[in-house]
Design a protein around this motif. Structure first.
Motif, PDB file in Angstrom:
ATOM      1  N   THR A  25      65.590  89.452  88.701  1.00  0.00           N
ATOM      2  CA  THR A  25      64.709  90.002  87.662  1.00  0.00           C
ATOM      3  C   THR A  25      64.493  91.491  87.883  1.00  0.00           C
ATOM      4  O   THR A  25      64.514  92.281  86.920  1.00  0.00           O
ATOM      5  CB  THR A  25      63.350  89.261  87.671  1.00  0.00           C
ATOM      6  OG1 THR A  25      63.562  87.859  87.521  1.00  0.00           O
ATOM      7  CG2 THR A  25      62.458  89.733  86.538  1.00  0.00           C
ATOM      8  N   SER A  28      67.753  93.250  86.997  1.00  0.00           N
ATOM      9  CA  SER A  28      67.948  93.207  85.543  1.00  0.00           C
ATOM     10  C   SER A  28      67.082  94.257  84.847  1.00  0.00           C
ATOM     11  O   SER A  28      67.536  94.935  83.925  1.00  0.00           O
ATOM     12  CB  SER A  28      67.604  91.806  85.026  1.00  0.00           C
ATOM     13  OG  SER A  28      67.537  91.790  83.624  1.00  0.00           O
ATOM     14  N   ASN A  29      65.835  94.402  85.298  1.00  0.00           N
ATOM     15  CA  ASN A  29      64.916  95.347  84.655  1.00  0.00           C
ATOM     16  C   ASN A  29      65.279  96.803  84.950  1.00  0.00           C
ATOM     17  O   ASN A  29      64.972  97.693  84.147  1.00  0.00           O
ATOM     18  CB  ASN A  29      63.474  95.058  85.084  1.00  0.00           C
ATOM     19  CG  ASN A  29      62.922  93.819  84.387  1.00  0.00           C
ATOM     20  OD1 ASN A  29      63.233  93.567  83.234  1.00  0.00           O
ATOM     21  ND2 ASN A  29      62.131  93.036  85.084  1.00  0.00           N
ATOM     22  N   ARG A  87      72.998  94.084  82.656  1.00  0.00           N
ATOM     23  CA  ARG A  87      71.707  93.438  82.404  1.00  0.00           C
ATOM     24  C   ARG A  87      71.910  92.001  81.932  1.00  0.00           C
ATOM     25  O   ARG A  87      71.238  91.065  82.378  1.00  0.00           O
ATOM     26  CB  ARG A  87      70.917  94.208  81.355  1.00  0.00           C
ATOM     27  CG  ARG A  87      69.479  93.687  81.273  1.00  0.00           C
ATOM     28  CD  ARG A  87      68.822  93.983  79.949  1.00  0.00           C
ATOM     29  NE  ARG A  87      67.534  93.296  79.889  1.00  0.00           N
ATOM     30  CZ  ARG A  87      66.935  92.963  78.766  1.00  0.00           C
ATOM     31  NH1 ARG A  87      67.485  93.253  77.615  1.00  0.00           N
ATOM     32  NH2 ARG A  87      65.772  92.344  78.786  1.00  0.00           N
ATOM     33  N   LEU A  91      70.597  88.622  83.703  1.00  0.00           N
ATOM     34  CA  LEU A  91      69.771  87.669  82.942  1.00  0.00           C
ATOM     35  C   LEU A  91      70.343  86.261  83.066  1.00  0.00           C
ATOM     36  O   LEU A  91      69.595  85.268  83.194  1.00  0.00           O
ATOM     37  CB  LEU A  91      69.705  88.072  81.462  1.00  0.00           C
ATOM     38  CG  LEU A  91      68.747  89.201  81.093  1.00  0.00           C
ATOM     39  CD1 LEU A  91      68.912  89.587  79.620  1.00  0.00           C
ATOM     40  CD2 LEU A  91      67.296  88.800  81.357  1.00  0.00           C
ATOM     41  N   ARG A  95      68.441  82.880  84.837  1.00  0.00           N
ATOM     42  CA  ARG A  95      68.356  81.524  84.287  1.00  0.00           C
ATOM     43  C   ARG A  95      69.026  80.506  85.204  1.00  0.00           C
ATOM     44  O   ARG A  95      68.590  79.365  85.290  1.00  0.00           O
ATOM     45  CB  ARG A  95      69.002  81.470  82.892  1.00  0.00           C
ATOM     46  CG  ARG A  95      68.172  82.184  81.847  1.00  0.00           C
ATOM     47  CD  ARG A  95      68.709  82.019  80.452  1.00  0.00           C
ATOM     48  NE  ARG A  95      67.763  82.529  79.475  1.00  0.00           N
ATOM     49  CZ  ARG A  95      66.767  81.836  78.952  1.00  0.00           C
ATOM     50  NH1 ARG A  95      66.588  80.582  79.315  1.00  0.00           N
ATOM     51  NH2 ARG A  95      65.958  82.372  78.063  1.00  0.00           N
ATOM     52  N   ASN A 157      59.081  88.580  84.721  1.00  0.00           N
ATOM     53  CA  ASN A 157      59.688  89.682  83.982  1.00  0.00           C
ATOM     54  C   ASN A 157      58.622  90.689  83.549  1.00  0.00           C
ATOM     55  O   ASN A 157      58.797  91.907  83.679  1.00  0.00           O
ATOM     56  CB  ASN A 157      60.427  89.136  82.753  1.00  0.00           C
ATOM     57  CG  ASN A 157      61.255  90.205  82.066  1.00  0.00           C
ATOM     58  OD1 ASN A 157      62.058  90.887  82.686  1.00  0.00           O
ATOM     59  ND2 ASN A 157      61.032  90.375  80.775  1.00  0.00           N
TER      60      ASN A 157
END
Length: 596
Positions: A25, A28-29, A87, A91, A95, A157
């Motif tokens: 996370t 990704s951010n 990204r 993500l 998941r 997130n």
């Protein structure tokens, strides 16, 4: 949140997946923020380059400058595309960790709850409906999984993205940050209230759908009765009324759902307008460049979903906490039927019941009052009585489904509470009054109590229960699949398969709880003759309202309102000319109904 602390043990168990999810996370951010910065740099570069392009064009270097500018813009485009792909990849990994973790926890929870259900006493099932038990292991667990999966994922997130983006926006321009974020708290609160309305109306729809399903199930199950009483039109009218209610509630939910996305789009639009206006004023005043406005618009859009999800996540957590509270209620119930010594011994079959009294804990009904009797190993006891006299209660106490309120039960001279419960029940064959067969093959139903099924033993049990010929007459024989609750078979066939299931265990103690009520006299005599051979060297208890079923017993007790009113063998009780003799006379003279 307190009820949800109970599931922290699962989070600890799958901490590896959770920690990886947090790491992915964060990464990704980072790839969310970088493209916005690249857009700002690219726009500022294009604006500055454009101011240089005209003089260079006049100097004859326009084409060279144009090529260099386009090359840089292309590089920025490629970088933004790479960031977006990275990204998306992370993500996907989020998941694959957090959502998969939630599925593992769901699996573990369902197993834990089901195992706990299996260990709870019979009194628990008398107090709670099957529908409620099903709801807690399915719907409630699913709601808790939503907390463990989507709620944690979107919550993380928000907790990671919000500080990253806000801190960077403030470092660029604090004033524009304030203007840009003004509508977001309103958005979050609005979504929270809309979600509560959606959840409230969704639950009403679920209840309505449940009632509709129950109505349809009963209508299909009782179709013979409906047709016999010519109530088809009335049933269809009631269904239409129930469907109308469901339709009305569904439309109400659709109206609320229709508010969701327009509300988000409106508030995001307002935020964008404020950002463009305030940013434009700052550009005019020379405080910021053009690229900052584009960057902030991207940040507003980036923050929209996390802020929107805050209300949704809050709602999920509330529903999960309510569901976990319901689950905890059942998990906190302890089984009071426990063994004192876990004694495992091969039973001989001596049974002694002394001053036995029993009151059902849920209803307070006194089923037995000071009952005493004794059976030697290998003997047969007949228990006769009218409905509600306490016959089945004795069977439940011998199987230790309940513990007596007063008195004691001794098996081979030892209190029944000293034995290991599973060891005790494995050595008992029980044929209940209410026959239950599983949706499986006939062979598997007969072999249900066996650890290692043996076809020869299954066939022998079927012959002894006088159901073998019926089974082999089916096209698939013992492999015939039974419908729900054994609906494929007639009432008499179901009871005989149930008897075969008890015989196949080769038990030390046989308990037949009014199991011949659905068979005719001829079949009853054939089964009793077969059982007489099977019962040799086995302690047997025949519970019945029919005198004919119990007359072959070594001794007979007659119950009335939980008390023994007569005791002896068939001859001595007939000689007394009391209740037993009167019952025998009435049943013999009236004749037993023949079942077709």
């Amino acid at each position: 949140m307190k009820p949800l602390w109970r599931i922290n043990k699962y989070l600890y168990k799958y901490k590896g997946l959770l920690l990886l999810g947090i790491l992915f996370t964060v990464i990704s951010n980072i790839f969310v923020i970088i493209p916005a910065q690249l857009v700002r740099i690219a726009i500022d570069y294009v604006v500055e380059s454009f101011s240089l392009f005209r003089p260079l064009t006049k100097g004859g270097m326009g084409e060279i400058a144009r090529g260099i500018f386009l090359e840089f813009v292309f590089v920025f485009g490629i970088l933004i595309l790479v960031m977006a792909l990275l990204r998306g990849f992370f993500l996907f990994l989020i998941r694959q960790t957090i959502i998969i973790m939630s599925r593992h926890v769901e699996y573990d929870m369902k197993n834990e709850i089901f195992e706990h259900y299996q260990n709870l006493p019979l009194s628990f099932y008398r107090k709670n409906s099957t529908g409620d038990l099903m709801a807690r292991i399915s719907e409630d667990v699913s709601r808790v999984r939503m907390y463990l999966g989507p709620a944690i994922m979107y919550g993380l997130n928000l907790l990671i993205l919000f500080p990253l983006v806000i801190s960077y926006m403030i470092s660029v321009n604090a004033e524009l940050t304030l203007y840009s974020l003004l509508p977001l708290p309103v958005l979050s609160l609005s979504i929270y209230f809309v979600n509560n309305l959606i959840n409230e109306r969704s639950e009403k729809i679920q209840k309505s759908l449940s009632s509709l399903s129950t109505f349809v199930q009963e209508a299909f199950s009782g179709i013979r009765v409906l047709k016999a009483f010519v109530r088809e039109e009335d049933s269809a009218r009631q269904f239409a009324e129930a469907s109308e209610e469901y339709k009305h509630k569904s439309i109400e939910l659709t109206k609320v759902n229709a508010l969701f996305f327009p509300l988000i789009m409106a508030l995001v639009g307002i935020s964008t307008i404020i950002t463009v206006y305030a940013g434009g004023m700052m550009v005019i005043q020379g405080e910021i460049g053009y690229g900052v406005i584009a960057e902030f618009i991207l940040y507003v859009n980036i923050l929209t979903w996390p802020v929107t999800s805050l209300g949704w996540v809050t709602s999920i957590v509330q529903r999960a906490a309510a569901s976990q509270t319901r689950i905890n209620e059942f998990l906190d119930i302890q089984n009071d039927i426990v063994s004192q010594e876990n004694l495992e011994a091969i039973l001989e079959g001596d049974i002694e019941v002394s001053n036995l009294s029993f009151v059902y804990p849920d209803s307070g009904i006194r089923a037995l009052n000071d009952v005493s009797f004794q059976i030697k190993a290998g003997q047969t006891l007949g228990i006769i009585g009218t409905t509600g006299s306490g016959k089945s209660t004795i069977a439940n106490l011998l199987l230790r489904m309940y513990d007596p309120t007063m008195g004691e039960i001794l098996i081979d001279g030892k209190n029944i509470q000293r034995y290991s419960i599973s060891s005790l029940r494995k050595q008992m064959g029980f044929v209940p009054q209410d026959v239950f067969l599983f949706s499986d093959t006939i062979a598997n139903n007969i072999a249900f109590g066996l650890d290692h099924p043996d076809m020869a033993l299954i066939e022998k049990a079927a012959k002894d229960a006088d159901v073998y010929q019926n089974i082999i007459d089916f096209p698939k024989g013992f492999e015939t699949m039974l419908g729900e609750r054994g609906i494929t078979l007639s009432g008499g066939q179901k009871q005989r398969v149930s008897i075969a299931r008890a015989i196949a265990k080769e038990p030390k103690i046989m308990i037949l709880d009014d199991c011949l009520s659905a068979v005719d006299t001829k079949t009853e005599n054939a089964i009793l003759t077969a059982l007489k051979k099977i019962m040799e060297n086995r302690t047997s208890i025949i519970i019945s309202h029919r005198v004919s079923s119990a007359k072959l017993a070594d001794q007979i007790i007659v119950l009335d309102e939980g008390r023994i009113i007569e005791q002896g063998n068939h001859e001595s009780l007939m000689a007394k000319k009391g209740v037993y003799a009167d019952l025998f006379e009435k049943q013999t003279n009236s004749g037993e109904p023949i079942e077709g």
